[in-house]
Design a protein around this motif. Structure first.
Motif, PDB file in Angstrom:
ATOM      1  N   ALA A 227      39.604  46.885  44.784  1.00  0.00           N
ATOM      2  CA  ALA A 227      38.987  46.975  43.463  1.00  0.00           C
ATOM      3  C   ALA A 227      39.570  48.179  42.743  1.00  0.00           C
ATOM      4  N   HIS A 228      39.698  48.055  41.437  1.00  0.00           N
ATOM      5  CA  HIS A 228      40.139  49.206  40.641  1.00  0.00           C
ATOM      6  C   HIS A 228      38.933  49.785  39.908  1.00  0.00           C
ATOM      7  N   VAL A 229      38.822  51.104  39.945  1.00  0.00           N
ATOM      8  CA  VAL A 229      37.711  51.782  39.280  1.00  0.00           C
ATOM      9  C   VAL A 229      38.237  52.616  38.114  1.00  0.00           C
ATOM     10  N   ASP A 230      37.809  52.267  36.918  1.00  0.00           N
ATOM     11  CA  ASP A 230      38.062  53.089  35.739  1.00  0.00           C
ATOM     12  C   ASP A 230      36.913  54.087  35.670  1.00  0.00           C
ATOM     13  N   GLN A 231      37.141  55.264  36.197  1.00  0.00           N
ATOM     14  CA  GLN A 231      36.069  56.250  36.309  1.00  0.00           C
ATOM     15  C   GLN A 231      35.520  56.664  34.944  1.00  0.00           C
ATOM     16  N   LYS A 232      36.398  56.784  33.967  1.00  0.00           N
ATOM     17  CA  LYS A 232      35.974  57.225  32.641  1.00  0.00           C
ATOM     18  C   LYS A 232      35.043  56.221  31.993  1.00  0.00           C
ATOM     19  N   ASN A 233      35.404  54.943  32.049  1.00  0.00           N
ATOM     20  CA  ASN A 233      34.617  53.902  31.378  1.00  0.00           C
ATOM     21  C   ASN A 233      33.603  53.215  32.281  1.00  0.00           C
ATOM     22  N   LYS A 234      33.633  53.568  33.570  1.00  0.00           N
ATOM     23  CA  LYS A 234      32.733  52.967  34.569  1.00  0.00           C
ATOM     24  C   LYS A 234      32.878  51.437  34.601  1.00  0.00           C
ATOM     25  N   VAL A 235      34.126  50.997  34.609  1.00  0.00           N
ATOM     26  CA  VAL A 235      34.444  49.572  34.700  1.00  0.00           C
ATOM     27  C   VAL A 235      35.174  49.326  36.019  1.00  0.00           C
ATOM     28  N   VAL A 236      34.673  48.361  36.802  1.00  0.00           N
ATOM     29  CA  VAL A 236      35.243  48.068  38.119  1.00  0.00           C
ATOM     30  C   VAL A 236      35.722  46.613  38.125  1.00  0.00           C
ATOM     31  N   THR A 237      36.961  46.395  38.548  1.00  0.00           N
ATOM     32  CA  THR A 237      37.530  45.046  38.530  1.00  0.00           C
ATOM     33  C   THR A 237      38.230  44.734  39.845  1.00  0.00           C
ATOM     34  N   THR A 238      38.328  43.446  40.174  1.00  0.00           N
ATOM     35  CA  THR A 238      39.031  42.989  41.374  1.00  0.00           C
ATOM     36  C   THR A 238      39.653  41.622  41.084  1.00  0.00           C
ATOM     37  N   PRO A 239      40.814  41.302  41.692  1.00  0.00           N
ATOM     38  CA  PRO A 239      41.554  40.080  41.322  1.00  0.00           C
ATOM     39  C   PRO A 239      40.889  38.761  41.701  1.00  0.00           C
ATOM     40  N   ALA A 240      40.208  38.719  42.851  1.00  0.00           N
ATOM     41  CA  ALA A 240      39.575  37.486  43.330  1.00  0.00           C
ATOM     42  C   ALA A 240      40.567  36.319  43.328  1.00  0.00           C
ATOM     43  N   PHE A 241      40.209  35.187  42.720  1.00  0.00           N
ATOM     44  CA  PHE A 241      41.042  33.985  42.794  1.00  0.00           C
ATOM     45  C   PHE A 241      42.239  33.994  41.848  1.00  0.00           C
ATOM     46  N   MET A 242      42.560  35.146  41.269  1.00  0.00           N
ATOM     47  CA  MET A 242      43.846  35.259  40.604  1.00  0.00           C
ATOM     48  C   MET A 242      44.954  35.174  41.655  1.00  0.00           C
ATOM     49  N   CYS A 243      44.565  35.363  42.897  1.00  0.00           N
ATOM     50  CA  CYS A 243      45.496  35.306  44.021  1.00  0.00           C
ATOM     51  C   CYS A 243      45.248  34.047  44.844  1.00  0.00           C
ATOM     52  N   GLU A 244      46.336  33.383  45.248  1.00  0.00           N
ATOM     53  CA  GLU A 244      46.238  32.238  46.153  1.00  0.00           C
ATOM     54  C   GLU A 244      46.204  32.774  47.580  1.00  0.00           C
ATOM     55  N   THR A 245      45.019  32.841  48.154  1.00  0.00           N
ATOM     56  CA  THR A 245      44.861  33.442  49.472  1.00  0.00           C
ATOM     57  C   THR A 245      43.636  32.873  50.151  1.00  0.00           C
ATOM     58  N   ALA A 246      43.400  33.324  51.376  1.00  0.00           N
ATOM     59  CA  ALA A 246      42.234  32.861  52.123  1.00  0.00           C
ATOM     60  C   ALA A 246      40.943  33.377  51.479  1.00  0.00           C
ATOM     61  N   LEU A 247      39.894  32.581  51.579  1.00  0.00           N
ATOM     62  CA  LEU A 247      38.622  32.884  50.926  1.00  0.00           C
ATOM     63  C   LEU A 247      38.066  34.242  51.343  1.00  0.00           C
ATOM     64  N   HIS A 248      38.228  34.610  52.608  1.00  0.00           N
ATOM     65  CA  HIS A 248      37.614  35.867  53.062  1.00  0.00           C
ATOM     66  C   HIS A 248      38.253  37.088  52.405  1.00  0.00           C
ATOM     67  N   HIS A 249      39.532  36.986  51.992  1.00  0.00           N
ATOM     68  CA  HIS A 249      40.158  38.097  51.282  1.00  0.00           C
ATOM     69  C   HIS A 249      39.528  38.266  49.895  1.00  0.00           C
ATOM     70  N   VAL A 250      39.243  37.151  49.240  1.00  0.00           N
ATOM     71  CA  VAL A 250      38.557  37.185  47.942  1.00  0.00           C
ATOM     72  C   VAL A 250      37.170  37.805  48.114  1.00  0.00           C
ATOM     73  N   HIS A 251      36.467  37.375  49.161  1.00  0.00           N
ATOM     74  CA  HIS A 251      35.128  37.889  49.450  1.00  0.00           C
ATOM     75  C   HIS A 251      35.171  39.401  49.680  1.00  0.00           C
ATOM     76  N   ASP A 252      36.194  39.873  50.393  1.00  0.00           N
ATOM     77  CA  ASP A 252      36.315  41.312  50.669  1.00  0.00           C
ATOM     78  C   ASP A 252      36.546  42.101  49.386  1.00  0.00           C
TER      79      ASP A 252
END
Length: 267
Positions: A227-252
């Motif tokens: 996950a990426h944390v924008d500390q200044k704006n307090k916005v947290v993001t993660t790629p999830a299914f933007m990636c073709e990968t196993a489900l447990h990696h998305v869950h993590d």
């Protein structure tokens, strides 16, 4: 048969709470999402965009967010805008269903197990954080990004909610394609949708990173389990299914996003 009736009685009684009242109106849901007692944990608003990856919220992402929030003891309230979907997609074919229409709030209620509130009623004053799962609904129903790209418009209540939480210094979590919402509304924000090259099909939506930059946001390369944390704006993001990968990696990765959102609540 008596034993079977005794076993089913509690479930039938619970179901009757949702049965139509005289006059055709359904009774409001009475139980929490998981049927457990209210918790005193952080209050988190989860914003959905329908039900189904191609025309609504990505169900695995929404479920993963709920699991991680539940494990952390959060008090979750689920919201969705009361608007028509852009279109309805037959998920067996990946094609729009002609002449079929659905409502975003009604469809999102499937994931919420019926306990859902119109997004118009969401106020940052009553919650500690807001999280937006992905799915094409974020780009079709919460915004017009799927059609208009960098020139997209964001649903009025979605934009209001993002600005309210940001203005109050309360964290916002977004995954998959949903970071484009923050990129559009919160200019200069830092987000990730994963990698910036397709890498042989592993990152099929890598071009989204360039659109995010065109919106005036900063894109930060992160792997699917991060996950990426924008500390200044307090916005947290993660790629999830933007990636073709196993489900447990998305869950993590979603777990990492949820943990960082909850950590920011404490700051």
């Amino acid at each position: 048969m008596a034993a079977v009736r005794a076993l089913l009685a509690p479930r039938l009684a619970a179901a009757s709470a949702f049965a139509p009242r005289p006059g055709g109106r359904a009774a409001p849901p009475r139980a929490a999402l998981h049927g457990s007692a209210p918790r005193a944990g952080p209050r988190v608003a989860l914003v959905l965009s329908g039900c189904g990856v191609y025309d609504g919220a990505e169900i695995h992402e929404a479920s993963a967010v709920l699991v991680h929030l539940s494990r952390a003891g959060a008090d979750v309230q689920i919201f969705a805008p009361n608007v028509p979907q852009m279109h309805v997609v037959d998920h067996t074919k990946g094609q729009p269903s002609e002449k079929e229409t659905r409502n975003v709030l009604t469809e999102s209620a499937r994931i919420a197990r019926g306990k859902i509130t119109d997004l118009a009623e969401l106020s940052a004053a009553r919650h500690d954080a807001a999280i937006f799962p992905g799915g094409f609904g974020a780009a079709k129903n919460l915004s017009t990004f799927a059609v208009d790209g960098k020139d997209c418009k964001v649903n009025g209540d979605v934009a209001r909610v993002l600005k309210e939480f940001h203005g109050a210094g309360k964290p916002i979590g977004l995954c998959c394609i949903a970071p484009v919402l923050a990129a559009k509304v919160l200019r200069g924000v830092e987000v990730t949708v994963g990698h910036e090259q397709e890498e042989g099909g592993r990152w099929p939506y890598a071009g989204t990173a360039e659109a995010i930059k065109a919106l005036g946001a900063k894109h930060c390369v992160r792997d699917v389990s991060e996950a990426h944390v924008d500390q200044k704006n307090k916005v947290v993001t993660t790629p999830a299914f933007m990636c073709e990968t196993a489900l447990h990696h998305v869950h993590d990765g979603i777990g990492a996003m949820v943990r960082e959102v909850l950590r920011l609540i404490q700051k």
